[in-house]
Design a protein around this motif. Structure first.
Motif, PDB file in Angstrom:
ATOM      1  N   GLY A  56      24.673 -18.831 -14.045  1.00  0.00           N
ATOM      2  CA  GLY A  56      24.109 -19.773 -13.074  1.00  0.00           C
ATOM      3  C   GLY A  56      24.441 -21.209 -13.411  1.00  0.00           C
ATOM      4  N   SER A 113      26.973 -23.471 -11.235  1.00  0.00           N
ATOM      5  CA  SER A 113      26.430 -24.702 -10.639  1.00  0.00           C
ATOM      6  C   SER A 113      27.350 -25.889 -10.928  1.00  0.00           C
ATOM      7  CB  SER A 113      25.029 -24.979 -11.189  1.00  0.00           C
ATOM      8  OG  SER A 113      24.115 -23.991 -10.776  1.00  0.00           O
ATOM      9  N   CYS A 133      30.147 -25.614  -8.444  1.00  0.00           N
ATOM     10  CA  CYS A 133      29.707 -25.915  -7.075  1.00  0.00           C
ATOM     11  C   CYS A 133      29.397 -27.398  -6.900  1.00  0.00           C
ATOM     12  CB  CYS A 133      28.486 -25.063  -6.728  1.00  0.00           C
ATOM     13  SG  CYS A 133      28.842 -23.296  -6.608  1.00  0.00           S
ATOM     14  N   LEU A 134      28.808 -28.016  -7.922  1.00  0.00           N
ATOM     15  CA  LEU A 134      28.541 -29.455  -7.841  1.00  0.00           C
ATOM     16  C   LEU A 134      29.836 -30.252  -7.830  1.00  0.00           C
ATOM     17  CD1 LEU A 134      25.472 -29.600 -10.242  1.00  0.00           C
ATOM     18  CD2 LEU A 134      25.472 -30.327  -7.840  1.00  0.00           C
ATOM     19  N   VAL A 171      25.225 -24.561  -4.237  1.00  0.00           N
ATOM     20  CA  VAL A 171      24.467 -25.109  -5.363  1.00  0.00           C
ATOM     21  C   VAL A 171      23.073 -24.493  -5.410  1.00  0.00           C
ATOM     22  CG1 VAL A 171      23.394 -27.201  -6.287  1.00  0.00           C
ATOM     23  CG2 VAL A 171      25.747 -27.279  -5.461  1.00  0.00           C
ATOM     24  N   GLN A 172      22.431 -24.369  -4.245  1.00  0.00           N
ATOM     25  CA  GLN A 172      21.095 -23.753  -4.212  1.00  0.00           C
ATOM     26  C   GLN A 172      21.144 -22.312  -4.698  1.00  0.00           C
ATOM     27  OE1 GLN A 172      18.228 -24.959  -3.809  1.00  0.00           O
ATOM     28  NE2 GLN A 172      18.333 -26.831  -2.620  1.00  0.00           N
ATOM     29  N   THR A 199      23.380 -20.874  -6.805  1.00  0.00           N
ATOM     30  CA  THR A 199      23.640 -20.786  -8.242  1.00  0.00           C
ATOM     31  C   THR A 199      22.486 -21.353  -9.065  1.00  0.00           C
ATOM     32  OG1 THR A 199      24.879 -22.879  -8.122  1.00  0.00           O
ATOM     33  CG2 THR A 199      26.138 -20.837  -7.947  1.00  0.00           C
ATOM     34  N   MET A 200      21.875 -22.432  -8.605  1.00  0.00           N
ATOM     35  CA  MET A 200      20.753 -23.007  -9.332  1.00  0.00           C
ATOM     36  C   MET A 200      19.548 -22.068  -9.331  1.00  0.00           C
ATOM     37  SD  MET A 200      21.313 -25.877 -10.862  1.00  0.00           S
ATOM     38  CE  MET A 200      19.595 -26.303 -11.145  1.00  0.00           C
ATOM     39  N   TYR A 207      20.052 -19.406 -11.929  1.00  0.00           N
ATOM     40  CA  TYR A 207      19.676 -19.989 -13.219  1.00  0.00           C
ATOM     41  C   TYR A 207      18.152 -20.071 -13.352  1.00  0.00           C
ATOM     42  CZ  TYR A 207      19.071 -23.942 -16.512  1.00  0.00           C
ATOM     43  OH  TYR A 207      18.674 -24.777 -17.537  1.00  0.00           O
ATOM     44  N   GLY A 255      26.484 -31.608 -13.011  1.00  0.00           N
ATOM     45  CA  GLY A 255      27.053 -30.307 -13.327  1.00  0.00           C
ATOM     46  C   GLY A 255      27.164 -30.083 -14.818  1.00  0.00           C
TER      47      GLY A 255
END
Length: 332
Positions: free
Chosen positions: A97, A101, A104-105, A124-125, A127-128, A131, A185
């Protein structure tokens, strides 16, 4: 051995998870990094990027992107949590994650159309929240019962610490969006690697591999419809239903303001000369986070001492509604 002999045997003790040195500070770092991304990107960098792309439609566009990305956050958190439960491991999901992220960031910071910004923020949402789901499970997994109060308090400090740091970083990099996104990131990836490198995985719930296997088998054997019904049945309880509704409305009200705070400061509030909206947020956020931390501690202690909950809910809700009127009457 007779039945009575079996009955006389002591019940097997539930093994506590082994104590891991440095876990609590690393949990604080992991949660602070997570809140830094949510607050710094969500309340400063993302609104700034959208305003640059579509200045006339920024409010509606931010709402649309925020609404769609919230669906991804809502879906990926329980999905990732269930998958990490099934695997019995947290570290791979935390590392994946955090590193995803970062990617993605970096992507989000390199795009310049509304469609690609929306896609990037949804990723981002996703993957975050992968995490977040695994990090959240660490306290019951790896912290002995006697120390979970302390652990929860440290985890809770992630919001004021991470939120303040995130907004301060974002306010300094709002003019260089690509750099700002990369910094966040790196922050979340570094936090993920630190936690997974120095704190090893342990059997879920601290009950040993056999118990974990049994739990996983029982969960897998339950029909999906039955599991969904059990999840939804909680809302049939009167007190839980109203607590859920109240909390949902509180979160809605809070983020309806915080999510648009940059635009509110720029378009509706008379700021002192030379103070930009991102710089104003860098002033306001530490103040609000300190107030949040103090009120949480004081309110919790007093409600415990007086054994009263509703009076604190009612008074705090009334005060929150009252202070929302202040910037309308006096927009300074």
């Amino acid at each position: 051995m007779t039945t009575n002999d079996i009955a006389d045997q002591p019940a097997p003790e539930v093994a506590e998870p082994p104590r891991q040195r440095g876990l609590l500070p690393l949990l604080l770092v992991a949660n602070s990094a997570m809140m830094a991304v949510y607050m710094g990107v969500g309340s400063v960098l993302l609104p700034t990027q959208i305003a640059a792309i579509a200045p006339d439609d920024k409010v509606a566009l931010l709402g649309l992107i925020g609404g769609i990305s919230a669906i991804f956050a809502t879906a990926f958190n329980p999905i990732a949590g269930a998958l990490s439960d099934r695997s019995g491991r947290r570290n791979p999901w935390i590392a994946a994650g955090g590193l995803a992220s970062l990617a993605c960031l970096a992507f989000l910071g390199s795009v310049n159309t509304a469609l690609l910004v929306g896609i990037g923020w949804c990723l981002v949402q996703a993957t975050m929240n992968t995490y977040q789901a695994a990090v959240t499970a660490i306290v019951p997994d790896r912290i002995p019962t006697a120390r979970r109060g302390t652990a929860s308090a440290l985890v809770g400090l992630g919001l004021p610490i991470g939120g303040t740091a995130g907004v301060l970083i974002a306010s300094q990099t709002a003019g260089q969006l690509r750099t700002g996104y990369l910094v966040f990131g790196v922050v979340i990836a570094a936090a993920a690697l630190l936690l997974t490198t120095f704190c090893r995985d342990v059997p879920r719930s601290g009950t040993g591999a056999a118990a974990h296997t049994s739990d996983s088998a029982a969960t897998a054997a339950a029909p999906k419809r039955a599991r969904l019904a059990a999840f939804a049945s909680a809302l049939s309880h009167h007190d839980f239903r109203w607590a859920f509704i109240g909390r949902a409305l509180m979160v809605l009200g809070y983020f309806s303001v915080v999510g648009y705070q940059l635009y509110i400061l720029g378009d509706h509030i008379s700021l002192p000369a030379g103070l930009t909206p991102p710089a104003a947020m860098a002033v306001l956020t530490p103040v609000s986070m300190v107030a949040m931390a103090l009120s949480t501690v004081v309110g919790g202690l007093l409600s415990d001492r007086w054994n009263r909950r509703k009076v604190f809910v009612g008074v705090s809700a009334a005060l929150a509604g009252l202070v929302m009127v202040v910037p309308v009457i006096s927009p300074t």
